[in-house]
Design a protein around this motif. Structure first.
Motif, short mmCIF file in Angstrom:
data_model
loop_
_atom_site.label_atom_id
_atom_site.label_comp_id
_atom_site.label_asym_id
_atom_site.label_seq_id
_atom_site.Cartn_x
_atom_site.Cartn_y
_atom_site.Cartn_z
N ASN A 1 0.83 -1.21 0.00
CA ASN A 1 0.00 0.00 0.00
C ASN A 1 0.86 1.25 0.00
O ASN A 1 0.53 2.24 -0.68
N TRP A 2 1.97 1.24 0.75
CA TRP A 2 2.87 2.40 0.75
C TRP A 2 3.42 2.66 -0.65
O TRP A 2 3.54 3.81 -1.08
N SER A 3 3.75 1.59 -1.36
CA SER A 3 4.28 1.74 -2.72
C SER A 3 3.24 2.34 -3.66
O SER A 3 3.55 3.24 -4.46
N VAL A 4 2.02 1.85 -3.55
CA VAL A 4 0.96 2.36 -4.43
C VAL A 4 0.66 3.83 -4.12
O VAL A 4 0.50 4.64 -5.04
N VAL A 5 0.61 4.18 -2.84
CA VAL A 5 0.34 5.57 -2.47
C VAL A 5 1.48 6.48 -2.92
O VAL A 5 1.24 7.58 -3.44
N SER A 6 2.72 6.05 -2.77
CA SER A 6 3.87 6.84 -3.21
C SER A 6 3.83 7.08 -4.71
O SER A 6 4.08 8.20 -5.19
N LEU A 7 3.52 6.03 -5.45
CA LEU A 7 3.41 6.20 -6.90
C LEU A 7 2.26 7.12 -7.26
O LEU A 7 2.38 7.94 -8.19
N GLY A 8 1.17 7.02 -6.56
CA GLY A 8 0.04 7.91 -6.81
C GLY A 8 0.40 9.37 -6.58
O GLY A 8 0.00 10.25 -7.36
N LEU A 9 1.16 9.66 -5.53
CA LEU A 9 1.59 11.03 -5.27
C LEU A 9 2.52 11.53 -6.37
O LEU A 9 2.41 12.68 -6.80
N ALA A 10 3.43 10.66 -6.82
CA ALA A 10 4.34 11.06 -7.90
C ALA A 10 3.57 11.34 -9.18
O ALA A 10 3.88 12.30 -9.91
N LEU A 11 2.57 10.52 -9.47
CA LEU A 11 1.74 10.76 -10.66
C LEU A 11 0.99 12.08 -10.54
O LEU A 11 0.88 12.85 -11.53
N THR A 12 0.47 12.38 -9.36
CA THR A 12 -0.27 13.63 -9.16
C THR A 12 0.63 14.84 -9.38
O THR A 12 0.22 15.82 -10.03
N ILE A 13 1.85 14.79 -8.85
CA ILE A 13 2.77 15.92 -8.99
C ILE A 13 3.22 16.10 -10.43
O ILE A 13 3.25 17.22 -10.96
N SER A 14 3.57 15.00 -11.09
CA SER A 14 4.12 15.09 -12.44
C SER A 14 3.07 15.37 -13.50
O SER A 14 3.40 15.94 -14.55
N TYR A 15 1.83 15.01 -13.25
CA TYR A 15 0.78 15.20 -14.24
C TYR A 15 -0.19 16.33 -13.89
O TYR A 15 -1.25 16.45 -14.48
N GLN A 16 0.20 17.16 -12.93
CA GLN A 16 -0.69 18.26 -12.56
C GLN A 16 -0.76 19.34 -13.63
O GLN A 16 -1.73 20.10 -13.69
N SER A 17 0.28 19.42 -14.45
CA SER A 17 0.28 20.38 -15.57
C SER A 17 1.23 19.88 -16.64
O SER A 17 2.08 19.01 -16.39
N ALA A 18 1.12 20.46 -17.82
CA ALA A 18 1.98 20.04 -18.93
C ALA A 18 3.44 20.40 -18.68
O ALA A 18 4.35 19.75 -19.21
N ASP A 19 3.68 21.45 -17.88
CA ASP A 19 5.05 21.89 -17.61
C ASP A 19 5.66 21.25 -16.38
O ASP A 19 6.82 21.50 -16.06
N ALA A 20 4.90 20.45 -15.66
CA ALA A 20 5.41 19.83 -14.44
C ALA A 20 6.51 18.82 -14.78
O ALA A 20 6.46 18.14 -15.80
N SER A 21 7.52 18.75 -13.92
CA SER A 21 8.64 17.86 -14.15
C SER A 21 8.24 16.41 -13.92
O SER A 21 7.40 16.10 -13.07
N ALA A 22 8.87 15.54 -14.71
CA ALA A 22 8.66 14.11 -14.54
C ALA A 22 9.64 13.49 -13.56
O ALA A 22 9.65 12.27 -13.36
N LEU A 23 10.47 14.33 -12.95
CA LEU A 23 11.47 13.84 -12.01
C LEU A 23 10.89 13.02 -10.86
O LEU A 23 11.47 11.99 -10.48
N PRO A 24 9.73 13.42 -10.27
CA PRO A 24 9.18 12.58 -9.18
C PRO A 24 8.89 11.14 -9.59
O PRO A 24 9.03 10.22 -8.78
N LEU A 25 8.53 10.93 -10.86
CA LEU A 25 8.27 9.57 -11.33
C LEU A 25 9.55 8.74 -11.37
O LEU A 25 9.51 7.51 -11.22
N PHE A 26 10.67 9.40 -11.60
CA PHE A 26 11.95 8.70 -11.60
C PHE A 26 12.41 8.42 -10.17
O PHE A 26 12.85 7.31 -9.84
N LEU A 27 12.28 9.40 -9.31
CA LEU A 27 12.74 9.24 -7.93
C LEU A 27 11.90 8.25 -7.14
O LEU A 27 12.40 7.56 -6.26
#
Length: 223
Positions: A46-72
């Motif tokens: 569950n921690w893994s799924v929630v962490s990935l969900g947060l990274a997706l939210t940050i990186s896909y919040q706008s077209a200019d948002a960095s994809a770095l959270p998805l890598f980290l």
């Protein structure tokens, strides 16, 4: 087996009603412990799924948002995978003991047959006297990857490449992953290599398990 509360074995002393009841309570205890550790396994997933969900939210919040959270987040999921593999080794101890009792004690009881050999009792006693893990860490790691984490890493990798390719409509989008002296395309390649390596390792452990299952009638057992 007659209707009395005694288990006869060819080579060992018969179990009394009190001893049979003690084995029943022992089985209940092992089931309880395996259930507790099963819950702990679910927690790290569950921690893994929630962490990935947060990274997706940050990186896909706008077209200019960095994809770095998805890598980290891949590194964070890797930490959770390590913890879950360790927990799985402990969970497997309790599960194996419960299965051992089910196969060698409860199955003959249900068939109204005597216990065939006392060896299973000696094996269980040795496991209580000198407890040890029943599977290697790499096998536990491969099983958790096959059951849960390869799916999580698949979503992470697809989201990473989808974000980067969509950022500028081409390969230039990988530059959104730029970290210090490392170019974005390099980090994207590293992510792809890591994903393929995990996939190959998962397949290798799966083949090992299949070979072991063919050689052993009951794979979920002691030793």
């Amino acid at each position: 087996m007659d209707d009395g509360a005694r288990l006869e074995t060819p080579d060992c002393k018969a179990l009394s009603a009190a001893e049979t009841g003690a084995l029943a309570h022992l089985y209940r205890g092992e089931i309880y412990r395996s259930t507790i550790w099963r819950t702990r396994l679910d927690a790290t997933t569950n921690w893994s799924v929630v962490s990935l969900g947060l990274a997706l939210t940050i990186s896909y919040q706008s077209a200019d948002a960095s994809a770095l959270p998805l890598f980290l987040v891949a590194f964070l999921i890797g930490v959770f995978l390590y913890l879950e593999a360790r927990r799985y080794r402990y969970f497997n101890v309790w599960r194996a003991r419960a299965r051992w009792l089910e196969i060698h004690l409860y199955a003959p009881l249900l068939r109204r047959e005597p216990v065939e050999k006392p060896a299973w009792m000696n094996r269980l006693a040795e496991d209580y006297e000198r407890p040890e893990h029943h599977i290697a860490f790499r096998r536990a790691l491969g099983r958790r990857l096959r059951r849960n984490y390869m799916w999580i890493f698949t979503v992470q990798t697809m989201a990473l490449y989808g974000k980067c390719l969509g950022a500028s409509g081409g390969a230039a989008g990988f530059e959104s992953l730029h970290i210090g002296p490392f170019p974005g395309w390099f980090l994207a390649v590293i992510n792809g290599i890591g994903f393929c390596a995990l996939g190959g390792f998962t397949w290798y452990i799966w083949r090992m398990d299949q070979k072991r299952f063919r050689q052993q009638m009951n794979p979920i057992s002691m030793g």
